[in-house]
Design an enzyme around this catalytic site. Structure first.
Site: not given
Ligand code: PEP
Ligand code: MG
Length: 587
Positions: A192, A299, A335, A432, A455-456, A466, A503
């Site tokens: 992040h 986020r 989100r 995700e 990403n996830d 990750r 995203c």
């Protein structure tokens, strides 16, 4: 001069002095103290030790009075530790000899004393290391209370921040204006803090393993976030070379920003919507200057800050309304809380593996209030512009239905209180978790849109953490399983006529973004600073060509073959805007 290599996770070049941070109960910085300040630093240490002694005496007296002297004996032990030359004199010697700040000296003393304690065969003595933490923690707190103490929100001048790890909540508190670049021992490109650095256009190199040990405080660093290199104490000639490269990079950025008003349209006329991912409301301005057509991912958990305090409904409404105003007339996708158990309070249970544990919507059953408050604020924000609600970490229909039920409850509550809200706020799922991606067709009737969180999705599909640099080589966005899952999701969204975006970080990488368009994606949300490069790439290749290329990729068995084909087939100008190799986004 020495060079450390990690993965470049945010491009650009920065030059500046190192500020080394270690985390204890709170971050501890390792600062170089100029010789003329050593005496003052010793005074600081002495003051903090004195204050600690006074506090311990007071605690001991109160305890003796209230519960009896025998229970207060432990504080005698603490007072003795405080006076022990192994602590007191050793810390002062480190300040004097190594010319570092008192906090850092105490930390070094603590490490060596712990090593000593661990050798005791007597378990009673071994357990005294907890008391040691208590005593040293108190002195650290007293040092922090002194006015010169640096903190994340009060950095001592423009610095390159060197840290083992930097958590999202620490990133939220950070004084970014004074951060020239970030260097971390852990992390990879979907970490992040790396994502935020990219959003803010701050160069970053992650996964350096032991940069905090190797880099001395105050040493001059060149951080090349495009190549993933950190040069410590560069020679004069090397520094000149970096300054030239830095200037070239700046000019190229300026040129790309000039494309702001151009549409993201392929030569055969396919329009792709490019939106921005943001963590802080202030980033909306950067999103606009880089040509974002909305916020594809806010986020929201960054609103919790380091203290992990839930913002009130009114505070949230204010943030969401301001975002909508700044992005007007474009949409803003918020989100809902993507947080772990720690956000519910320090005394609660913890998760042995937070990435697979109770987080995001899974907390809803345990603690629905924060979600209810957020949904109410989002529904009310719907009166001020096109806000969209997105649920993260949905793994199946049950999670989704629980969240939708809470949304209905929130609406009923607002109605009962006579509070107005947006009647048609779209609700979507952040795909995700692989299980949700696989049943996207079944989820579709319940929602208004999908956004894929690659990403996830990649982390869970490939079983690669990750955040762990040791396996970052296995984190492969171009893995056949990833591309096939993305293709399947695109088909499900098309069949159900649900808007679909990506995203995750893949969307901000020109080569991968082109493949996404080939797979049928028409909305991409990324770090604001990535928008001009992705737009440049899109304007250079026909969508029909990308479709054919993606179809061929779907037949290949390995990432290497996929990458080779893509690099062979894509015209040079499509990837020209990629410049030097983009930071470690897998392939
Ligand atoms: C994702 O998982 O792709 C995503 C966009 O969310 P985050 O990086 O915050 O997990
Ligand atoms: Mg995610």
């Amino acid at each position: 001069m020495s060079t450390l290599r990690g993965s470049g996770v945010s491009p650009g070049i920065a030059v500046g002095p190192a500020l080394v941070m270690e985390r204890d109960a709170a971050p501890i910085f390792r600062l170089a103290i100029p010789p003329e300040r050593v005496e003052a630093e010793l005074q600081r240490l002495e003051q903090a030790l004195l204050a600690s002694r006074e506090q311990l005496r007071a605690v001991k007296e109160r305890l003796s009075r209230e519960v009896g002297a025998p229970h207060a004996y432990i504080f005698d032990a603490h007072l003795l530790m405080l006076e022990d030359p192994l602590l007191r004199e050793r810390a002062a010697a480190i300040v004097r000899e190594e010319k570092v700040n008192a906090e850092w000296a105490l930390r070094a003393v603590s490490e060596s004393l712990h090593a000593l304690f661990s050798q005791f065969s007597d378990s009673y003595l071994r357990e005294r290391s907890t008391d040691l933490d208590d005593v040293i923690g108190r002195v650290q707190l007293n040092l922090r209370g002194s006015s010169e103490a640096p903190s994340l929100s009060r950095l001592p001048g423009p610095v390159v921040l060197v840290a083992g790890d930097l958590t999202p909540s620490e990133a939220a508190e950070l004084d970014w204006e004074r951060v020239l670049a970030i260097v971390t021992d852990v992390g990879s490109s979907t970490y992040h803090t790396a994502i935020i650095a990219r959003s803010l256009g701050i160069p970053a190199v992650a996964g350096l393993k032991d940069a905090t040990r190797q880099i001395l405080p105050g040493s001059l660093l060149v951080v090349d976030g495009s190549r993933g290199e950190v040069v410590v104490e560069p020679s004069g000639t090397a520094l000149d070379g970096f300054r030239v490269a830095q200037e070239q990079y700046r000019r190229e950025e300026e040129r790309l920003r000039g494309t702001r008003a151009l549409p993201a349209r392929t030569p055969d006329g396919v329009l792709v919507r490019l939106e921005a991912n943001v963590e802080f409301p202030e980033e909306a301005a950067t999103a606009r200057t880089h040509g974002a057509q909305g916020i594809g991912l806010f986020r929201s958990e960054y609103l919790l800050g380091r203290g992990l305090r839930w913002p009130s409904e009114e505070q949230q409404l204010d943030v969401y309304r301001r975002l909508l105003e700044q992005m007007h007339p474009h949409p803003v996708t918020v989100r809902t809380w993507d947080v772990g158990l720690e956000a519910l309070g320090p005394s609660g249970p913890s998760s042995p593996n937070p990435a697979l544990g109770e987080r995001a919507l899974r907390l809803l059953r345990r603690s629905p209030d924060p979600f209810r408050v957020q949904l109410r604020a989002l529904l009310r924000a719907g009166l001020h512009g096109p806000v969209r609600i997105m649920f993260p970490f949905v793994s199946g229909m049950a999670d989704l239905r629980a969240a939708l039920a809470l949304l209905e409850e929130a609406k009923a509550g607002l109605r009962a209180e006579g509070l107005e809200f947006g009647q048609d706020v779209p609700v979507g799922v952040n795909l995700e978790v692989p299980s949700a991606a696989v049943i996207a067709d079944l989820l579709a009737p319940e929602v208004d849109f999908f956004s894929v969180g690659t990403n996830d999705l990649i982390q869970y599909l490939l079983a690669v953490d990750r955040t762990d640099p040791r396996v970052s080589g296995l984190y492969e966005p171009l893995h056949p399983a990833v591309l096939r899952t993305l293709a399947q999701v695109a088909r499900a969204a098309q069949a159900s006529a649900r808007p679909l975006s990506v995203c995750g970080e893949m969307a901000g990488h020109p080569l991968q973004a082109l493949l996404l368009v080939g797979l049928g994606y028409r909305e991409l949300s990324m770090a604001p600073t990535a928008i001009p490069r992705v737009k440049g790439a899109l304007r250079a290749v026909a969508a029909a060509e990308l479709r054919g290329l993606a179809a061929r990729c779907l037949e290949l068995p390995t990432c290497e073959e996929i990458l080779e084909l893509v690099l062979r087939e894509l015209p040079g100008e499509a990837l020209a805007s990629e410049g030097r190799r983009e930071p470690g986004l897998g392939a």
